[in-house]
Design an enzyme around this catalytic site. Structure first.
Site, PDB file in Angstrom:
ATOM      1  N   ARG A 158       9.080 -12.408  13.926  1.00 12.85           N
ATOM      2  CA  ARG A 158      10.497 -12.140  13.636  1.00 12.85           C
ATOM      3  C   ARG A 158      11.104 -11.505  14.878  1.00 12.85           C
ATOM      4  O   ARG A 158      11.482 -10.332  14.871  1.00 12.85           O
ATOM      5  CB  ARG A 158      10.651 -11.228  12.412  1.00 12.85           C
ATOM      6  CG  ARG A 158      10.097 -11.821  11.138  1.00 12.85           C
ATOM      7  CD  ARG A 158      10.667 -11.157   9.906  1.00 12.85           C
ATOM      8  NE  ARG A 158      10.277  -9.768   9.755  1.00 12.85           N
ATOM      9  CZ  ARG A 158      10.571  -9.038   8.674  1.00 12.85           C
ATOM     10  NH1 ARG A 158      11.264  -9.569   7.684  1.00 12.85           N
ATOM     11  NH2 ARG A 158      10.184  -7.784   8.596  1.00 12.85           N
ATOM     12  N   ASN A 195      -4.197 -10.629  12.525  1.00  8.23           N
ATOM     13  CA  ASN A 195      -3.045 -10.258  11.716  1.00  8.23           C
ATOM     14  C   ASN A 195      -3.513  -9.413  10.536  1.00  8.23           C
ATOM     15  O   ASN A 195      -4.057  -9.927   9.560  1.00  8.23           O
ATOM     16  CB  ASN A 195      -2.334 -11.523  11.221  1.00  8.23           C
ATOM     17  CG  ASN A 195      -1.097 -11.192  10.392  1.00  8.23           C
ATOM     18  OD1 ASN A 195      -0.568 -10.088  10.459  1.00  8.23           O
ATOM     19  ND2 ASN A 195      -0.644 -12.155   9.604  1.00  8.23           N
ATOM     20  N   ARG A 229      -1.309  -1.134  11.533  1.00  8.06           N
ATOM     21  CA  ARG A 229      -0.235  -0.129  11.547  1.00  8.06           C
ATOM     22  C   ARG A 229      -0.798   1.274  11.771  1.00  8.06           C
ATOM     23  O   ARG A 229      -0.123   2.150  12.329  1.00  8.06           O
ATOM     24  CB  ARG A 229       0.521  -0.180  10.212  1.00  8.06           C
ATOM     25  CG  ARG A 229       1.695   0.772  10.118  1.00  8.06           C
ATOM     26  CD  ARG A 229       2.195   0.875   8.681  1.00  8.06           C
ATOM     27  NE  ARG A 229       2.667  -0.379   8.144  1.00  8.06           N
ATOM     28  CZ  ARG A 229       3.914  -0.827   8.265  1.00  8.06           C
ATOM     29  NH1 ARG A 229       4.804  -0.125   8.945  1.00  8.06           N
ATOM     30  NH2 ARG A 229       4.265  -1.979   7.722  1.00  8.06           N
ATOM     31  N   ASP A 240       8.929  -0.247   9.670  1.00  5.40           N
ATOM     32  CA  ASP A 240       8.958  -1.703   9.580  1.00  5.40           C
ATOM     33  C   ASP A 240       9.968  -2.254  10.578  1.00  5.40           C
ATOM     34  O   ASP A 240      10.962  -1.591  10.906  1.00  5.40           O
ATOM     35  CB  ASP A 240       9.347  -2.150   8.168  1.00  5.40           C
ATOM     36  CG  ASP A 240       8.215  -1.954   7.165  1.00  5.40           C
ATOM     37  OD1 ASP A 240       7.054  -1.818   7.604  1.00  5.40           O
ATOM     38  OD2 ASP A 240       8.493  -1.950   5.956  1.00  5.40           O
ATOM     39  N   GLU A 277      -1.213  -1.290   2.316  1.00  4.00           N
ATOM     40  CA  GLU A 277      -1.643  -0.329   3.336  1.00  4.00           C
ATOM     41  C   GLU A 277      -0.915   0.996   3.195  1.00  4.00           C
ATOM     42  O   GLU A 277      -1.474   2.065   3.504  1.00  4.00           O
ATOM     43  CB  GLU A 277      -1.468  -0.912   4.741  1.00  4.00           C
ATOM     44  CG  GLU A 277      -0.082  -0.793   5.350  1.00  4.00           C
ATOM     45  CD  GLU A 277       0.947  -1.723   4.735  1.00  4.00           C
ATOM     46  OE1 GLU A 277       2.115  -1.666   5.153  1.00  4.00           O
ATOM     47  OE2 GLU A 277       0.593  -2.527   3.852  1.00  4.00           O
ATOM     48  N   ASP A 278       0.330   0.969   2.721  1.00  4.98           N
ATOM     49  CA  ASP A 278       1.074   2.211   2.513  1.00  4.98           C
ATOM     50  C   ASP A 278       0.504   3.015   1.353  1.00  4.98           C
ATOM     51  O   ASP A 278       0.424   4.241   1.402  1.00  4.98           O
ATOM     52  CB  ASP A 278       2.556   1.917   2.298  1.00  4.98           C
ATOM     53  CG  ASP A 278       2.792   0.823   1.263  1.00  4.98           C
ATOM     54  OD1 ASP A 278       1.812   0.244   0.745  1.00  4.98           O
ATOM     55  OD2 ASP A 278       3.969   0.528   0.969  1.00  4.98           O
ATOM     56  N   ARG A 314      -0.017  -4.682  -6.076  1.00  2.00           N
ATOM     57  CA  ARG A 314       0.061  -3.234  -5.904  1.00  2.00           C
ATOM     58  C   ARG A 314      -0.441  -2.502  -7.148  1.00  2.00           C
ATOM     59  O   ARG A 314      -1.034  -1.422  -7.035  1.00  2.00           O
ATOM     60  CB  ARG A 314       1.487  -2.836  -5.538  1.00  2.00           C
ATOM     61  CG  ARG A 314       1.874  -3.332  -4.151  1.00  2.00           C
ATOM     62  CD  ARG A 314       3.323  -3.156  -3.813  1.00  2.00           C
ATOM     63  NE  ARG A 314       3.639  -1.838  -3.277  1.00  2.00           N
ATOM     64  CZ  ARG A 314       3.403  -1.453  -2.038  1.00  2.00           C
ATOM     65  NH1 ARG A 314       2.797  -2.259  -1.192  1.00  2.00           N
ATOM     66  NH2 ARG A 314       3.762  -0.247  -1.619  1.00  2.00           N
TER      67      ARG A 314
END
Length: 437
Positions: free
Chosen positions: A190, A241, A246, A262, A350-351, A394
């Site tokens: 992006r 990937n 992060r 982000d 991951e958060d 999640r």
């Protein structure tokens, strides 16, 4: 361990029943920690024995290994700079001085940490074999240190006289010496969204550098123009990937404070600076903007991930959150591998994993700042969070992570943080800390 005289063995039943549920949980956590870190295998046992000897001799452990930061560009390639106009800031207020980048002081407690923080090192974090550059619970100097002897690096508000408005904006204040933060931004195919987000960082006070983790297998287009934001932008090539990238402890991160963002998150400068100021007082916690919480499903007796507006939250999304760099070491080198594998399997969560880790280590909830609950990015391509399976995955992650830890470490909090003079009526000749926060 409980010692009972033989003559009082008959009272053991009543003694055991006197333990509260909180005490039982703490004993279980501590027992599991000791087993996994010090007794679980021959190698772990040998490492623990050598660690005890080293600690007794006051020999510091080896430094925890950093993650290499290979550039996505070849040595001979010079990225093009943009000629476009830098976007106008969201607010015209003075948010802080523009200073050249400088690194946080590192490895200042190589020898003292083994004697002063021995209990924390062995029984709370339980990583005595690693020496971290800094720790979120390092000792804080008293107020006198800002003005006599140890004042180098401190920036008290109004040179110690206090104040609001201009005096507040000119200095970091707080209880720690001056410092800066590093932005880590994950991106995948992006380019224009990334460039726009980077351009909005122009003129941001206290920013040390921006690290862009390039998760795409293809390098950036050679004609892509990068904005000049007056601080270094390091574009790191990821081996694969993975959202776990992060939270890798990159060698390029030279500050204690890390702002994970982000590539499509649109934060105002005053929000970022305020979040940084709050984190400086809550260094061992995740401090961020969008809040979420875990809810109990009474029908299926399991945990659910919930993003609805709520007066209680237990997670802060790391798409816009500050955390201490030491948690990057714990996430990538100490946290159970099964959790990182689940993140890779789902390309999600991951958060949640970072919130689990920090709450497990500190037994504290995260800190939410400002009223922001979500982000909007007009014109951005569809993100992973908009996939139909996003919430289902999640839900599964929270239950799976709870199984790995043996309990759910997330804790609820019922408040958010705003600046001291927010909504306070002031005389016309006084200014607030922030105009809109």
């Amino acid at each position: 361990m409980t010692m009972v005289l033989q003559s009082r063995v008959s009272e053991l039943h009543f003694l055991v029943r006197s333990y509260s549920d909180a005490d039982v949980l703490q004993l279980r956590r501590q027992g599991r920690l000791v087993w996994e870190r010090y007794l679980g295998s021959s190698q772990v046992l040998i490492d623990a024995l050598l660690g005890v000897i080293r600690t007794r001799l006051l020999i510091p452990p080896l430094a925890a290994p950093h993650e290499p930061s290979p550039s996505v560009f070849d040595d001979s390639f010079e990225p093009l700079k943009t000629d476009s106009i830098i976007p106008e800031p969201d607010t015209d207020e003075n948010l802080g001085p523009m200073e050249p980048p400088f690194a946080s002081l590192r490895y200042q407690r190589n020898f003292s940490v083994s004697s002063i923080s021995r209990h924390h090192q062995w029984n709370l974090w339980a990583v005595p074999g690693h020496l971290f550059p800094n720790l979120p619970h390092d000792p804080i100097l008293p107020s006198e240190a800002k003005f006599s002897g140890s004042q180098i690096g401190f920036r008290p508000i109004g040179n110690g006289a206090g104040g609001a408005g201009k005096e507040f904006s000119d200095s970091l204040g707080g209880n720690s010496p001056r410092e800066q933060f590093t932005i880590v931004m994950l991106t995948f195919e992006r380019e224009q969204v990334l460039v726009n987000s980077l351009a909005r960082l122009y003129g941001l006070p206290y920013l040390n550098k921006v690290i862009v983790v390039w998760n795409s297998p293809q390098p950036p287009p050679s004609d892509l123009r990068w904005p000049d934001i007056k601080v270094p932008i390091k574009v790191i090539r990821a081996e694969r990937n993975s959202l776990n990238n992060r939270f890798l402890p990159y060698s390029e991160i030279e500050t204690e404070a890390v702002l994970s963002v982000d590539d499509d998150a649109h934060l105002r400068h005053d929000e970022i600076v305020f979040g940084f100021r709050v984190w400086r007082e809550e260094r061992d916690r995740v401090v961020g903007f969008p809040g979420r919480f875990h809810a109990w499903d009474t029908i299926h007796n399991s945990w659910l991930y919930n993003s609805n507006y709520s007066c209680e939250l237990s997670m802060v999304l790391t798409g816009a959150a500050f955390f201490h760099k030491s948690y990057s070491f714990l996430y990538s080198q100490v946290m159970p591998q099964a959790i990182r594998d689940k993140v890779d399997e789902f390309m999600n969560c991951e958060d949640i994993a970072m919130n689990f880790l920090v709450s497990h280590m500190t037994r504290k909830p995260p800190v939410k700042v400002t009223s922001r609950w979500t982000f909007r990015c007009p014109g951005c391509p569809v993100s992973l969070s908009e996939d139909d399976s996003h919430f289902t995955e999640r839900h599964h992650c929270i239950n799976f992570f709870s199984q790995v830890y043996g309990y759910n470490p997330l804790l609820n909090t019922q408040y958010r943080v705003d600046s001291v003079l927010f909504k306070t009526r002031l005389p016309h000749d006084k200014q607030k800390c922030f105009k809109f926060i």
